[in-house]
Write a protein that holds these residues in place. Structure first.
Motif, mmCIF file in Angstrom:
data_model
loop_
_atom_site.group_PDB
_atom_site.id
_atom_site.type_symbol
_atom_site.label_atom_id
_atom_site.label_comp_id
_atom_site.label_asym_id
_atom_site.label_seq_id
_atom_site.Cartn_x
_atom_site.Cartn_y
_atom_site.Cartn_z
ATOM 1 N N GLN A 45 -6.326 -2.671 31.126
ATOM 2 C CA GLN A 45 -5.915 -4.030 30.749
ATOM 3 C C GLN A 45 -4.813 -4.523 31.675
ATOM 4 O O GLN A 45 -4.817 -5.654 32.121
ATOM 5 N N GLY A 46 -3.844 -3.604 31.927
ATOM 6 C CA GLY A 46 -2.667 -4.057 32.667
ATOM 7 C C GLY A 46 -2.431 -3.266 33.938
ATOM 8 O O GLY A 46 -3.211 -2.384 34.321
ATOM 9 N N PHE A 47 -1.334 -3.583 34.618
ATOM 10 C CA PHE A 47 -0.943 -2.964 35.880
ATOM 11 C C PHE A 47 0.562 -2.733 35.813
ATOM 12 O O PHE A 47 1.273 -3.524 35.191
ATOM 13 N N ASP A 63 3.864 -12.363 45.263
ATOM 14 C CA ASP A 63 3.316 -11.049 45.603
ATOM 15 C C ASP A 63 1.894 -11.054 45.046
ATOM 16 O O ASP A 63 1.691 -11.287 43.859
ATOM 17 N N PRO A 64 0.902 -10.844 45.909
ATOM 18 C CA PRO A 64 -0.480 -11.080 45.475
ATOM 19 C C PRO A 64 -1.162 -9.943 44.703
ATOM 20 O O PRO A 64 -2.377 -9.879 44.665
ATOM 21 N N GLY A 65 -0.433 -9.082 44.042
ATOM 22 C CA GLY A 65 -1.086 -7.991 43.303
ATOM 23 C C GLY A 65 -1.660 -8.430 41.970
ATOM 24 O O GLY A 65 -1.587 -9.596 41.582
ATOM 25 N N TYR A 66 -2.239 -7.475 41.258
ATOM 26 C CA TYR A 66 -2.821 -7.758 39.935
ATOM 27 C C TYR A 66 -1.745 -7.760 38.860
ATOM 28 O O TYR A 66 -0.715 -7.090 38.990
ATOM 29 N N GLN A 67 -1.984 -8.507 37.763
ATOM 30 C CA GLN A 67 -1.023 -8.599 36.664
ATOM 31 C C GLN A 67 -1.615 -8.176 35.327
ATOM 32 O O GLN A 67 -0.998 -7.474 34.545
ATOM 33 N N TYR A 68 -2.837 -8.661 35.093
ATOM 34 C CA TYR A 68 -3.394 -8.520 33.751
ATOM 35 C C TYR A 68 -4.883 -8.801 33.890
ATOM 36 O O TYR A 68 -5.274 -9.743 34.583
ATOM 37 N N THR A 69 -5.736 -8.021 33.242
ATOM 38 C CA THR A 69 -7.171 -8.138 33.481
ATOM 39 C C THR A 69 -7.767 -9.457 32.989
ATOM 40 O O THR A 69 -8.808 -9.862 33.465
ATOM 41 N N ARG A 70 -7.091 -10.151 32.064
ATOM 42 C CA ARG A 70 -7.607 -11.489 31.731
ATOM 43 C C ARG A 70 -7.581 -12.398 32.959
ATOM 44 O O ARG A 70 -8.402 -13.296 33.097
ATOM 45 N N TYR A 71 -6.612 -12.163 33.870
ATOM 46 C CA TYR A 71 -6.518 -12.984 35.099
ATOM 47 C C TYR A 71 -7.449 -12.445 36.184
ATOM 48 O O TYR A 71 -8.212 -13.181 36.779
ATOM 49 N N SER A 72 -7.328 -11.152 36.453
ATOM 50 C CA SER A 72 -8.176 -10.539 37.476
ATOM 51 C C SER A 72 -8.002 -9.025 37.424
ATOM 52 O O SER A 72 -7.071 -8.525 36.792
ATOM 53 N N ASN A 73 -8.916 -8.332 38.074
ATOM 54 C CA ASN A 73 -9.006 -6.877 37.987
ATOM 55 C C ASN A 73 -9.741 -6.408 39.245
ATOM 56 O O ASN A 73 -10.667 -7.096 39.696
ATOM 57 N N PRO A 74 -9.354 -5.263 39.836
ATOM 58 C CA PRO A 74 -9.978 -4.864 41.111
ATOM 59 C C PRO A 74 -11.500 -4.716 41.035
ATOM 60 O O PRO A 74 -12.193 -5.100 41.982
ATOM 61 N N THR A 75 -12.034 -4.183 39.931
ATOM 62 C CA THR A 75 -13.492 -4.035 39.844
ATOM 63 C C THR A 75 -14.148 -5.410 39.752
ATOM 64 O O THR A 75 -15.175 -5.670 40.382
ATOM 65 N N VAL A 76 -13.519 -6.297 38.977
ATOM 66 C CA VAL A 76 -14.052 -7.660 38.855
ATOM 67 C C VAL A 76 -13.981 -8.352 40.223
ATOM 68 O O VAL A 76 -14.921 -9.033 40.638
ATOM 69 N N SER A 77 -12.886 -8.130 40.958
ATOM 70 C CA SER A 77 -12.758 -8.736 42.299
ATOM 71 C C SER A 77 -13.880 -8.266 43.221
ATOM 72 O O SER A 77 -14.408 -9.055 44.011
ATOM 73 N N MET A 78 -14.217 -6.985 43.125
ATOM 74 C CA MET A 78 -15.287 -6.475 44.001
ATOM 75 C C MET A 78 -16.605 -7.180 43.698
ATOM 76 O O MET A 78 -17.336 -7.569 44.610
ATOM 77 N N THR A 252 -7.865 -19.719 28.968
ATOM 78 C CA THR A 252 -8.729 -19.709 27.782
ATOM 79 C C THR A 252 -9.443 -18.366 27.610
ATOM 80 O O THR A 252 -9.976 -18.091 26.537
ATOM 81 N N GLY A 253 -9.504 -17.535 28.649
ATOM 82 C CA GLY A 253 -9.903 -16.145 28.502
ATOM 83 C C GLY A 253 -11.359 -15.770 28.317
ATOM 84 O O GLY A 253 -11.648 -14.857 27.548
ATOM 85 N N PRO A 254 -12.314 -16.386 29.022
ATOM 86 C CA PRO A 254 -13.705 -15.904 28.943
ATOM 87 C C PRO A 254 -13.943 -14.748 29.929
ATOM 88 O O PRO A 254 -15.015 -14.642 30.514
ATOM 89 N N SER A 255 -12.937 -13.882 30.083
ATOM 90 C CA SER A 255 -12.974 -12.845 31.131
ATOM 91 C C SER A 255 -14.087 -11.843 30.913
ATOM 92 O O SER A 255 -14.423 -11.491 29.779
ATOM 93 N N ILE A 256 -14.630 -11.354 32.014
ATOM 94 C CA ILE A 256 -15.659 -10.321 31.945
ATOM 95 C C ILE A 256 -14.978 -8.960 31.813
ATOM 96 O O ILE A 256 -13.898 -8.730 32.370
ATOM 97 N N SER A 257 -15.598 -8.059 31.069
ATOM 98 C CA SER A 257 -15.087 -6.691 30.988
ATOM 99 C C SER A 257 -15.260 -6.026 32.346
ATOM 100 O O SER A 257 -16.313 -6.171 32.977
ATOM 101 N N PRO A 258 -14.247 -5.258 32.817
ATOM 102 C CA PRO A 258 -14.401 -4.537 34.093
ATOM 103 C C PRO A 258 -15.626 -3.622 34.065
ATOM 104 O O PRO A 258 -16.266 -3.422 35.096
#
Ligand SMILES: *Cc1c(COP(=O)(O)O)cnc(C)c1O
Length: 406
Positions: A45-47, A63-78, A252-258
């Motif tokens: 979920q977090g970093f 700083d362009p790193g990840y913060q929280y998976t609702r925003y973005s996540n490395p697997t989702v980015s790939m 609003t959080g329609p985020s995909i699960s990693p």
């Protein structure tokens, strides 16, 4: 560890000379310190941050790193970067479902007072958003016959038209719309065109190259391809995604699960092989079906007798894994036929490696009145077949034996 400075994303400079098959295997990889060959699943979920100052900088977007998976996540980015490379889009945001993608794209682009133009023939839930939900927020719409460019032009003549939305080939009639022609009309009035490209897949139709501004997918269908994970994606220019759509999704959080993003990421690698075989089988099956007694009509985007064969020749580089057809006996005939199938399963889903059949009039389009269905070309005897990876001979045999009840 992944270099936090290097994240997130923006696709690594797409090698434009590489073919889609190559990009789908090598695109968008973020390799960890372990040097894994298969992309990692970051089910987190977090970093964590090495220092409070890093955390502060990240929240200030310095700083362009990840913060929280609702925003973005490395697997989702790939997954996003690989799909963006295939589509030739500057940016992609993955979401939980295809409908989250449609809703996210529309809600990111419209505001109260705007007017949307869309065709009557559309995936049922997309039509619900435009006809039933958007008006609650002061966004009006006009639905047109999508194949008639004059109707688009007329509907767009209101000064507040900001968005055109369409789907092609459309569900379930496989009617094909002229993306370049409709994009030109949208741009004349300063509107943006969103294309739902699910039925064509990114392999056989590239709406952005044809003039569309935004492409949306239900990754649930051909991108997963094996009927497992829900997912969706929105692709567009960096400006549209970052300035209009991203904040709506983050807040609003329609985020995909990693996990789902990982399945879809790996599915992209095999998609060209699957789709090529499924489309080839569908083409042969469409031809064979015309010779089966009781089958009265076959609509297939790969056939010369498709009503929009000229548009298909201009804008699609491949046909479809879907076939629309009609059987004798109306609803009763269609039901008897479905019930007699042994290999093909009755399911309203599509794009699976298992062949699936559905009766649109009593499923996806049951909320429409009979005259509305007739206007869309959906008869009571119409069936939609999603062709899988079974052997062509087994599929032909199954359809033939089922047609004996007609
Ligand atoms: C399935 C589908 C959707 C919705 O996608 P979900 O992943 O089910 O939310 C939207 N448009 C088209 C054309 C579809 O086939």
């Amino acid at each position: 560890m992944l270099d936090s400075k290097a994240q997130p994303p923006g696709p690594p400079a797409p090698d434009a000379h590489l073919h889609p098959e190559t990009r789908l295997v090598h695109g968008g990889i973020l390799r960890s310190q372990f040097g894994e060959t298969s992309e990692a699943l970051f089910l987190t979920q977090g970093f964590v941050y090495d220092r409070a100052e890093t955390c502060e900088a990240r929240f200030k977007n310095e700083d362009p790193g990840y913060q929280y998976t609702r925003y973005s996540n490395p697997t989702v980015s790939m997954f996003e970067d690989r799909l963006a490379m295939l589509e030739g889009a500057e940016a992609c945001r993955a979401v939980a479902t295809g409908m989250a993608a449609v809703n996210g794209a529309l809600m990111g682009l419209v505001k109260a007072g705007d007017h949307v133009v869309a065709p009557r023939a559309m995936f049922g839930s997309c039509r619900w958003i435009i006809e039933e939900m958007l008006p609650r927020f002061g966004v009006t719409s006009t639905l047109v016959d999508g194949t008639d460019l004059d109707q688009w032009r007329k509907a767009a003549a209101t000064p507040n038209t900001t968005v055109f939305f369409l789907e092609t080939p459309c569900n379930p009639t496989l009617e094909v719309l002229d993306i370049a022609g409709i994009a030109a009309i949208a741009h004349e009035v300063g509107a943006l065109l969103i294309v739902d490209n699910v039925f064509a897949t990114p392999l056989y139709q590239r709406p952005l190259a044809l003039g569309a501004d935004v492409v949306v997918y239900s990754a649930t269908k051909h991108i997963d391809g094996q009927g497992r994970c829900m997912g969706g994606a929105i692709l567009a220019s960096k400006v549209l995604i970052e300035e209009r759509i991203q904040l709506y999704l983050r807040m609003t959080g329609p985020s995909i699960s990693p996990f789902n993003a990982w399945v879809l990421l790996k599915s992209l690698e095999l998609m060209p092989v699957r789709i090529a075989r499924q489309a080839e089988t569908a083409g042969r099956l469409a031809d064979a079906m015309l010779g089966i007694p009781g089958v009265t009509k076959v609509i297939y985007p790969g056939r010369k007798d498709h009503p929009q064969a000229d548009v298909i020749a201009r804008q699609m580089s491949g046909p479809s894994t879907l076939i629309a057809f009609e059987v004798t006996g109306g609803k009763a005939g269609a039901f008897r036929f479905q019930n007699a199938l042994k290999l093909v399963s009755i399911s309203n889903n599509l794009g699976d490696v298992k062949s699936l059949i559905t009766h649109p009039a009593t499923t996806t389009h049951s909320r429409f009145k009979p005259e509305e269905r007739a206007d869309l070309g959906i008869s009571d005897g119409m069936l939609r077949l999603s062709v899988g990876l079974e052997h062509i001979d087994d599929l032909v045999a199954d359809l033939k034996q089922a047609a004996e009840v007609l």
